[in-house]
Design a protein around this motif. Sequence first.
Motif, PDB file in Angstrom:
ATOM      1  N   GLN A   1      -4.832   2.163   1.362  1.00 59.26           N
ATOM      2  CA  GLN A   1      -4.990   2.092  -0.083  1.00 59.26           C
ATOM      3  C   GLN A   1      -3.624   2.065  -0.762  1.00 59.26           C
TER       4      GLN A   1
ATOM      5  N   THR B   1      -9.952   4.424  -5.053  1.00 61.56           N
ATOM      6  CA  THR B   1      -9.740   3.037  -5.461  1.00 61.56           C
ATOM      7  C   THR B   1     -11.017   2.488  -6.093  1.00 61.56           C
TER       8      THR B   1
ATOM      9  N   GLN C   1     -10.913  -2.553  -4.709  1.00 62.93           N
ATOM     10  CA  GLN C   1     -11.064  -2.568  -3.252  1.00 62.93           C
ATOM     11  C   GLN C   1     -11.625  -3.904  -2.780  1.00 62.93           C
TER      12      GLN C   1
ATOM     13  N   ILE D   1      -8.726   1.068   3.558  1.00 68.70           N
ATOM     14  CA  ILE D   1      -8.454   1.329   2.144  1.00 68.70           C
ATOM     15  C   ILE D   1      -9.052   2.664   1.708  1.00 68.70           C
ATOM     16  N   ASN D   2     -10.188   3.032   2.269  1.00 64.75           N
ATOM     17  CA  ASN D   2     -10.820   4.314   1.918  1.00 64.75           C
ATOM     18  C   ASN D   2     -10.884   5.210   3.149  1.00 64.75           C
TER      19      ASN D   2
ATOM     20  N   ASP E   1     -15.250   0.825   4.059  1.00 64.33           N
ATOM     21  CA  ASP E   1     -14.618  -0.498   4.119  1.00 64.33           C
ATOM     22  C   ASP E   1     -15.509  -1.558   4.762  1.00 64.33           C
TER      23      ASP E   1
ATOM     24  N   HIS F   1       0.849  -1.198   0.000  1.00 64.88           N
ATOM     25  CA  HIS F   1       0.000   0.000   0.000  1.00 64.88           C
ATOM     26  C   HIS F   1       0.876   1.236   0.000  1.00 64.88           C
TER      27      HIS F   1
END
Length: 335
Positions: free
Chosen positions: A154, A163, A168, A133-134, A72, A51
């Motif tokens: 991410q 993403t 994702q 990730i977000n 997420d 990442h």
Amino acid sequence: MHSARSLTVLLLTVLALLAVPACAATTAGPTDTGSAPAASDDGAFPVTMTHKFGTTTIEARPQRVVTVGFNDQDFALAVGVEPVGVREFLGYPAPDRPWAPEGVRGKQLPTVGSQDLDLEAIAKLEPDLILGINSYIDDEAYGLLNGIAPTVAQTADYAEGATPWDQQTEQTGRALGRTEQATKIIAETKAAFEAAISEHPEFAGKRAGFLLGSSAAGFYSLGTDDYRTGWLTELGFELDPKGGEISYEKLDTLDRDVLLGEGVAEADLKRDLVQQLKVVKEGRYVGLGAFDDDFAAALGFNSPLSLPFLLDIAVPRLAAATDGDPATEPAAYPE
């Protein structure tokens, strides 16, 4: 999004809690969602996730997952894992959403903050994996989170928070040992898009505008630089590459093949200048409700769970707007 500030403030309070090893195994297993238990890919571990902050190695299948990304939680649920803690998003008591799996719909999951993250609350949940990730976290916030448990952020391949949903989903599946479930739900979601495209080839190449909110000064228009327009381009529509403010004096730039509006005030829509737009006069405006409607939340979550819900609402309205007949105006949402 100022998560790092609140995380720093909480650091001294939380240090005592970090005596629990970040990667310690727990006796509780993950809670699956839906009607049937999902199989895991236990042989996938250890797995190393790359990442924007480096790499994270996950030694064994996670048992206690906290999602600190804004959306997420939906991706974890999509592959059959119920988080032990989630970030509250768009005012939803997670995961009380119409597209959430029935097994968790309406259930109150512990929250670890909304706009800002609560580091103490995260540590108390004793996670063995943190999904962000977000999450819009920076280096400082990542370091603090990774001090509690292995944290996945991410990749550097996309702009912050941008993403694509399928990427994702794939990343979430790998981190959770659920690659088979991830592959399956990606295929199912793409099939929903393919069905809409097959039924409505007229969408291809149509120029669309997407208004997000209105004010006394004008509108804000979304471009392809905003992830909330990805579903439109997947359907074949063309949008401007960048969004921005559009004043009432420049409304002529909105005369497209179709114009969508989310959170547009009725009073602003009824302004004479707006009503004179050809796209409005000819019944090619698609109103998609207010910011507190389910459609807005489906846009925000942008997950393989919410996208089919979004398509069910938007596709018939887009079809009515692009059929060349002003008499078939798109139905208002919500009806």
